[in-house]
Motif scaffolding. Structure first.
Motif, PDB file in Angstrom:
ATOM      1  N   LYS A 184      -3.489  -6.147   2.729  1.00 52.44           N
ATOM      2  CA  LYS A 184      -4.372  -5.834   1.647  1.00 52.44           C
ATOM      3  C   LYS A 184      -3.970  -4.650   1.155  1.00 52.44           C
ATOM      4  CE  LYS A 184      -7.845  -8.241   4.469  1.00 52.44           C
ATOM      5  NZ  LYS A 184      -7.023  -8.347   5.607  1.00 52.44           N
ATOM      6  N   LEU A 185      -3.444  -4.649  -0.134  1.00 48.60           N
ATOM      7  CA  LEU A 185      -2.901  -3.610  -1.009  1.00 48.60           C
ATOM      8  C   LEU A 185      -4.292  -3.414  -2.149  1.00 48.60           C
ATOM      9  CD1 LEU A 185       0.501  -4.971  -1.986  1.00 48.60           C
ATOM     10  CD2 LEU A 185      -0.153  -3.678   0.189  1.00 48.60           C
ATOM     11  N   LEU A 186      -4.655  -1.933  -2.012  1.00 50.44           N
ATOM     12  CA  LEU A 186      -5.796  -1.706  -2.851  1.00 50.44           C
ATOM     13  C   LEU A 186      -5.148  -0.854  -4.065  1.00 50.44           C
ATOM     14  CD1 LEU A 186      -8.810  -1.105  -3.511  1.00 50.44           C
ATOM     15  CD2 LEU A 186      -8.725   0.875  -1.863  1.00 50.44           C
ATOM     16  N   LEU A 187      -5.675  -1.026  -5.494  1.00 47.97           N
ATOM     17  CA  LEU A 187      -5.406  -0.261  -6.271  1.00 47.97           C
ATOM     18  C   LEU A 187      -6.686   0.516  -6.661  1.00 47.97           C
ATOM     19  CD1 LEU A 187      -3.651  -2.750  -8.675  1.00 47.97           C
ATOM     20  CD2 LEU A 187      -2.466  -1.433  -6.944  1.00 47.97           C
ATOM     21  N   SER A 188      -6.762   1.908  -6.569  1.00 47.46           N
ATOM     22  CA  SER A 188      -7.846   2.903  -6.845  1.00 47.46           C
ATOM     23  C   SER A 188      -7.356   4.313  -7.379  1.00 47.46           C
ATOM     24  CB  SER A 188      -8.647   2.959  -5.656  1.00 47.46           C
ATOM     25  OG  SER A 188      -9.629   3.956  -5.904  1.00 47.46           O
ATOM     26  N   HIS A 189      -7.820   4.424  -8.641  1.00 47.37           N
ATOM     27  CA  HIS A 189      -7.297   5.635  -9.599  1.00 47.37           C
ATOM     28  C   HIS A 189      -7.200   6.784  -8.655  1.00 47.37           C
ATOM     29  CE1 HIS A 189      -6.318   7.852 -12.847  1.00 47.37           C
ATOM     30  NE2 HIS A 189      -7.366   8.463 -12.786  1.00 47.37           N
TER      31      HIS A 189
END
Length: 279
Positions: A184-189
């Motif tokens: 699981k790869l998370l994009l979060s600024h």
């Protein structure tokens, strides 16, 4: 003198950084895949189209399989992208371009944090810009990448910042449906999200990709050390971090904000190779 030099030379001196990310549960079909990341475009600050195009050309020459953009497309208004949408529309990858929003994309710093018709219109136009460029904007949701019958999950949330920054992100909405994904790869600024919520509440997240800090556009990064005044505000502010089996990568940004340049902390294009193995 250093600030003048940073304006003349540093603002568009794009640096390609190559990193290998080891993920123990990575499916065989994804072993060796290339992931590109850019962050913090801040198109409202640009003043040199040719230089911006040069950075995009560098990214595309790396031939990434998938590309992530981790927020802050604009400074305040969607209209800031009018002169640059055609350039960033060229950012493509075989498995897609996935993006998320940053704190500046909402218009809070110009319109205020309360609701308004103009603010809602600008935000809607920012979202449309992502769509027009062919980017898959993830708003508290997830997608699957599928290669040779195997899958991993990409999770993207809206801005979630610890402390004074806005919390539009909803992990409780974004994560469901990814339970069976081996990676699981998370994009979060905002990288502060990692320590404040991801680590204590979401141990299943393998790695989070973020930006936001810009490395304060001033400091030193070498193979042996890194320093910037931003480290007194953010514990994780540039590069790769790890706690147990969870990882975070902080990209110091493609553009700039406020000071129209960079000293020591140069604009970054990151290229990751995913490898199966112990983090």
């Amino acid at each position: 003198a250093s600030l003048t030099y940073g304006t003349v030379s540093g603002a568009y001196d794009y640096q390609i950084k190559h990193r290998t990310l080891y993920l123990p549960n990575l499916p065989r079909a994804f072993d060796g895949i290339k992931v590109g990341q850019i962050s913090d475009i801040h198109s409202g600050s640009f003043y040199n189209r040719k230089a911006v195009q040069g950075g995009v050309d560098l990214l595309l020459k790396e031939k990434s399989d998938v590309i992530f953009f981790t927020g802050d497309l604009v400074n305040n208004f969607a209209s800031e992208m009018h002169d640059y949408q055609d350039i960033f529309s060229k950012v493509k990858a075989p498995l897609g371009v996935f993006s998320t929003l940053g704190n500046h994309d909402y218009g809070d710093y110009y319109f205020g944090k309360g609701p308004s018709v103009a603010k809602a219109k600008s935000l809607a136009d920012v979202k449309i810009t992502h769509k027009n460029m062919g980017w898959n904007l993830l708003l508290n949701e997830n997608r699957r990448l599928r290669v040779d019958g195997e899958e991993i999950a990409i999770i993207g949330i809206e801005n979630w910042g610890a402390g004074r920054f806005s919390k539009y992100g909803r992990m409780d909405l974004a994560v469901p449906g990814t339970e069976d994904a081996p990676v699981k790869l998370l994009l979060s600024h905002d990288p502060s999200h990692w320590r404040a919520q991801v680590l204590p509440e979401y141990p299943q997240i393998d790695i989070m990709f973020s930006g936001h800090t810009h490395g304060m556009q001033f400091g030193v990064i070498t193979d042996k050390m890194q320093w910037s005044p931003i480290q007194y505000i953010y514990k994780e502010w540039a590069g790769l971090y790890q706690e147990q089996q969870q990882q975070l990568y902080v990209n110091v940004g493609y553009g700039f904000l406020g000071y129209p340049g960079r000293v020591g902390i140069l604009p970054e294009i990151t290229i990751f190779e995913l490898k199966k193995g112990k983090a």
